[in-house]
Scaffold this motif. Structure first.
Motif, PDB file in Angstrom:
ATOM      1  N   ARG A   1       0.836  -1.207   0.000  1.00 37.96           N
ATOM      2  CA  ARG A   1       0.000   0.000   0.000  1.00 37.96           C
ATOM      3  C   ARG A   1       0.871   1.258   0.000  1.00 37.96           C
ATOM      4  NH1 ARG A   1      -1.769   3.275   4.244  1.00 37.96           N
ATOM      5  NH2 ARG A   1      -3.557   4.566   3.670  1.00 37.96           N
TER       6      ARG A   1
ATOM      7  N   ARG B   1      -0.673   8.354  -5.251  1.00 45.66           N
ATOM      8  CA  ARG B   1      -1.525   9.453  -4.857  1.00 45.66           C
ATOM      9  C   ARG B   1      -0.775  10.488  -4.004  1.00 45.66           C
ATOM     10  NH1 ARG B   1      -6.129  11.474  -6.760  1.00 45.66           N
ATOM     11  NH2 ARG B   1      -6.892  12.949  -5.218  1.00 45.66           N
TER      12      ARG B   1
ATOM     13  N   GLU C   1      -5.487  10.794  10.035  1.00 46.08           N
ATOM     14  CA  GLU C   1      -6.818  11.355   9.817  1.00 46.08           C
ATOM     15  C   GLU C   1      -7.804  10.292   9.341  1.00 46.08           C
ATOM     16  OE1 GLU C   1      -6.349  14.569   7.120  1.00 46.08           O
ATOM     17  OE2 GLU C   1      -5.506  15.902   8.638  1.00 46.08           O
ATOM     18  N   LEU C   2      -7.310   9.357   8.533  1.00 44.60           N
ATOM     19  CA  LEU C   2      -8.194   8.313   8.005  1.00 44.60           C
ATOM     20  C   LEU C   2      -8.557   7.275   9.067  1.00 44.60           C
ATOM     21  CD1 LEU C   2      -6.612   7.526   4.514  1.00 44.60           C
ATOM     22  CD2 LEU C   2      -8.833   8.553   4.952  1.00 44.60           C
ATOM     23  N   GLY C   3      -7.832   7.287  10.183  1.00 46.89           N
ATOM     24  CA  GLY C   3      -8.085   6.279  11.211  1.00 46.89           C
ATOM     25  C   GLY C   3      -7.350   4.972  10.940  1.00 46.89           C
ATOM     26  N   MET C   4      -6.409   5.006   9.990  1.00 41.66           N
ATOM     27  CA  MET C   4      -5.672   3.777   9.675  1.00 41.66           C
ATOM     28  C   MET C   4      -4.843   3.314  10.874  1.00 41.66           C
ATOM     29  SD  MET C   4      -6.549   3.105   6.686  1.00 41.66           S
ATOM     30  CE  MET C   4      -5.835   2.434   5.261  1.00 41.66           C
TER      31      MET C   4
ATOM     32  N   GLN D   1      -6.876   1.471  13.384  1.00 44.75           N
ATOM     33  CA  GLN D   1      -7.228   0.115  12.945  1.00 44.75           C
ATOM     34  C   GLN D   1      -6.023  -0.822  13.061  1.00 44.75           C
ATOM     35  OE1 GLN D   1     -10.192  -1.062  12.267  1.00 44.75           O
ATOM     36  NE2 GLN D   1     -11.274   0.875  12.390  1.00 44.75           N
TER      37      GLN D   1
ATOM     38  N   ARG E   1      -5.519  -4.178  15.658  1.00 49.25           N
ATOM     39  CA  ARG E   1      -5.135  -5.508  15.177  1.00 49.25           C
ATOM     40  C   ARG E   1      -3.810  -5.958  15.772  1.00 49.25           C
ATOM     41  NH1 ARG E   1      -8.580  -3.283  11.771  1.00 49.25           N
ATOM     42  NH2 ARG E   1      -9.733  -4.472  10.224  1.00 49.25           N
TER      43      ARG E   1
ATOM     44  N   ILE F   1     -15.738   0.363  14.556  1.00 47.51           N
ATOM     45  CA  ILE F   1     -16.250   1.228  13.495  1.00 47.51           C
ATOM     46  C   ILE F   1     -16.501   2.591  14.118  1.00 47.51           C
ATOM     47  CG2 ILE F   1     -18.268   1.744  12.084  1.00 47.51           C
ATOM     48  CD1 ILE F   1     -18.456  -0.976  11.240  1.00 47.51           C
TER      49      ILE F   1
ATOM     50  N   ARG G   1     -14.659   7.390  10.892  1.00 49.73           N
ATOM     51  CA  ARG G   1     -13.706   7.311   9.780  1.00 49.73           C
ATOM     52  C   ARG G   1     -13.675   5.886   9.240  1.00 49.73           C
ATOM     53  NH1 ARG G   1      -8.967   8.844  13.513  1.00 49.73           N
ATOM     54  NH2 ARG G   1     -10.039   7.106  14.458  1.00 49.73           N
TER      55      ARG G   1
ATOM     56  N   ALA H   1     -11.512   4.398   7.427  1.00 47.46           N
ATOM     57  CA  ALA H   1     -10.171   3.825   7.252  1.00 47.46           C
ATOM     58  C   ALA H   1     -10.021   3.145   5.900  1.00 47.46           C
ATOM     59  CB  ALA H   1      -9.827   2.859   8.395  1.00 47.46           C
ATOM     60  N   LEU H   2     -10.533   3.804   4.868  1.00 46.81           N
ATOM     61  CA  LEU H   2     -10.368   3.315   3.499  1.00 46.81           C
ATOM     62  C   LEU H   2      -9.774   4.456   2.682  1.00 46.81           C
ATOM     63  CD1 LEU H   2     -13.873   1.649   3.190  1.00 46.81           C
ATOM     64  CD2 LEU H   2     -11.702   0.434   3.360  1.00 46.81           C
ATOM     65  N   ASP H   3      -8.790   4.145   1.844  1.00 46.43           N
ATOM     66  CA  ASP H   3      -8.136   5.198   1.060  1.00 46.43           C
ATOM     67  C   ASP H   3      -9.149   5.899   0.173  1.00 46.43           C
ATOM     68  OD1 ASP H   3      -5.391   5.139   1.847  1.00 46.43           O
ATOM     69  OD2 ASP H   3      -5.305   3.135   0.988  1.00 46.43           O
ATOM     70  N   PRO H   4      -9.323   7.207   0.362  1.00 42.67           N
ATOM     71  CA  PRO H   4     -10.417   7.904  -0.324  1.00 42.67           C
ATOM     72  C   PRO H   4     -10.290   7.934  -1.845  1.00 42.67           C
ATOM     73  CG  PRO H   4      -9.131   9.421   1.051  1.00 42.67           C
ATOM     74  CD  PRO H   4      -8.597   8.059   1.307  1.00 42.67           C
ATOM     75  N   HIS H   5      -9.063   7.902  -2.359  1.00 42.43           N
ATOM     76  CA  HIS H   5      -8.905   8.038  -3.811  1.00 42.43           C
ATOM     77  C   HIS H   5      -9.049   6.708  -4.544  1.00 42.43           C
ATOM     78  CE1 HIS H   5      -5.004   6.814  -2.302  1.00 42.43           C
ATOM     79  NE2 HIS H   5      -4.804   6.286  -3.479  1.00 42.43           N
TER      80      HIS H   5
ATOM     81  N   PHE I   1      -7.003  -3.902   0.396  1.00 46.52           N
ATOM     82  CA  PHE I   1      -5.874  -3.719   1.317  1.00 46.52           C
ATOM     83  C   PHE I   1      -6.149  -4.439   2.634  1.00 46.52           C
ATOM     84  CE2 PHE I   1      -4.440  -1.418   5.108  1.00 46.52           C
ATOM     85  CZ  PHE I   1      -3.097  -1.734   5.037  1.00 46.52           C
ATOM     86  N   TRP I   2      -7.366  -4.236   3.191  1.00 48.07           N
ATOM     87  CA  TRP I   2      -7.690  -4.869   4.472  1.00 48.07           C
ATOM     88  C   TRP I   2      -7.842  -6.372   4.318  1.00 48.07           C
ATOM     89  CZ3 TRP I   2      -6.378  -2.503   8.565  1.00 48.07           C
ATOM     90  CH2 TRP I   2      -6.414  -1.100   8.627  1.00 48.07           C
TER      91      TRP I   2
ATOM     92  N   ARG J   1     -14.094   8.275  -2.083  1.00 40.78           N
ATOM     93  CA  ARG J   1     -14.494   9.655  -1.743  1.00 40.78           C
ATOM     94  C   ARG J   1     -15.821  10.038  -2.387  1.00 40.78           C
ATOM     95  NH1 ARG J   1     -10.454  10.526  -5.532  1.00 40.78           N
ATOM     96  NH2 ARG J   1     -11.089  11.737  -7.358  1.00 40.78           N
TER      97      ARG J   1
ATOM     98  N   ARG K   1     -15.533  -4.393   6.137  1.00 43.02           N
ATOM     99  CA  ARG K   1     -14.173  -4.533   6.672  1.00 43.02           C
ATOM    100  C   ARG K   1     -14.208  -5.179   8.050  1.00 43.02           C
ATOM    101  NH1 ARG K   1     -12.645   0.643   8.520  1.00 43.02           N
ATOM    102  NH2 ARG K   1     -13.147  -0.266  10.537  1.00 43.02           N
TER     103      ARG K   1
END
Lengths: 220, 192
Positions: free
Chosen positions: A12, A22, A80-83, A86, A90, B71, B74, B76-80, B89-90, B115, B129
């Protein structure tokens, strides 16, 4: 299990940071690097011996500036995405995430920079022998720059004006790399390469832990 | 599903210099569910983050046994990225395919960048997810936001199935959600 997760992360990160990615646009730092190398002769005038003598240092400064460009996109978006949340749930330590990001960040600008140093050295009239030292220096020095970059990006993630602050923080941290890296270009300065490599190794060893702690602090 | 447990004792939470709630105690075992209710700003999300282990409680202790799936607002998924690749990815990370995609009505959205998805569609994606993560402890912070009535019913069914399979779920929501046999905690009762 950790291996599979780290591979997924690396995949990723690379997709995001490498050419066309990106967050990367690894092309931009590269063009910036060549542009700086191109501007320098305009600024100091067409004095060939002077250019050849100072050219190696210019390449190092340009490399530092190019490494600063993508800093604000290295860590903050994932917070910001909360990655990061998560990943923490895990059971994946932030240190691993940061270590992988250092690798991906380096791959996105280190090797491309070494390639771009070829046309840049032609523009500056650097001798082939010096170019060899420059390339070796970049090879051992850019991993250290990548480590500083990710570390500082993690420290400044979530701060107002973080991007400008990141640039400001990177410069003093990069001084040892620059001193030894550019110093290796002076006559008889080959030991500078070994010292550059040593500084890089230290930074690479610190970065995951400093960056991981910074991410945890930013999460609050 | 592996056995799981989640308990909190005399929990207090501080945000800035304000104590949001104190003295909160709850205990959940496998198969049990709990709804946290309360108005905006009362500390539901803060409580969920404490339960998830993403923050330090001001006072009290939390004991967890089992992986946590969360949950929140957010996804947690790439917006683009197109939804399919963002979820992929997950899937790679968790080593399990997101099989609930079809059931959640996301199959047709695989090519749509995240997005461009609506709030409700992002919520469904986060659910896909979560299900693929296969964690026994589910913490759902406002899972019904942006969902239509059909999707609300689906979420209720999915949570019930999760509990029937031995998992536990804590749902924080200001909306009504039907969770058979669930405890209900009104956070207002613990306001400091």
């Amino acid at each position: 299990m950790t291996g599979r997760r780290l591979l997924a992360l690396l995949r990723r990160d690379l997709a995001l940071l490498l050419l066309g990615g990106r967050r990367g646009g690894a092309m931009l730092p590269l063009l910036f690097f060549v542009a700086v190398a191109m501007l320098f002769p305009f600024a100091v005038g067409p004095d060939a011996p002077l250019l050849a003598r100072t050219g190696g240092g210019v390449i190092w400064v340009a490399a530092l500036l190019a490494a600063i460009l993508p800093l604000d996109r290295l860590v903050e978006p994932d917070l910001e995405l909360g990655m990061f949340d998560q990943w923490a749930l895990r059971g994946l330590a932030e240190e691993w995430v940061i270590a992988i990001r250092v690798v991906a960040h380096w791959l996105s600008f280190g090797p491309p920079l070494m390639l771009a140093a070829l046309p840049a050295s032609a523009l500056l009239g650097i001798a082939a022998e010096t170019l060899r030292t420059v390339e070796l220096g970049l090879l051992v020095g850019t991993p250290g720059l990548a480590a500083i970059g990710v570390m500082v990006a993690a420290l400044t993630a979530g701060l107002r004006g973080g991007a400008a602050l990141a640039g400001l923080l990177v410069v003093p941290l990069a001084v040892p790399l620059l001193v030894f890296g550019a110093g290796s270009l002076a006559p008889g300065g080959e030991t500078g390469l070994a010292l550059t490599a040593a500084v890089s190794l230290v930074l690479l060893a610190i970065a995951p832990f400093a960056g991981g702690a910074a991410v945890r602090a930013a999460r609050g | 599903m592996e056995s799981c447990r989640l308990s909190a004792t005399e929990l207090a939470c501080r945000r800035g210099d304000r104590v949001l709630f104190r003295g909160l105690t709850l205990a959940l075992g496998g198969g049990e569910a709990c709804q946290i209710a309360g108005a905006n700003g009362i500390g539901k999300s803060s409580l969920m983050r404490l339960l998830a282990g993403l923050g330090e409680p001001f006072a009290g202790t939390i004991a967890r046994d089992g992986e946590v799936g969360l949950i929140d607002e957010r996804p947690a998924l790439d917006p683009h990225l197109p939804l399919g690749r963002a979820l992929a990815f997950w899937e790679r990370f968790d080593g399990r395919a997101a099989e609930a995609v079809g059931r959640l009505g996301l199959a047709a959205l695989a090519e749509v960048p995240v997005r461009f998805l609506s709030t409700g569609q992002k919520k469904r994606a986060a659910l896909a997810r979560l299900i693929a993560q296969a964690a026994p402890i589910w913490l759902l912070d406002e899972p019904l936001n942006g969902l239509d009535t059909d999707a609300v019913a689906l979420v209720e069914t999915i949570v019930a199935e999760h509990c029937a399979a031995g998992g536990l779920a804590v749902v924080a929501s200001h909306q009504a959600i039907a969770l058979p046999g669930a405890q209900r905690i009104a956070l207002r009762d613990y306001a400091a």
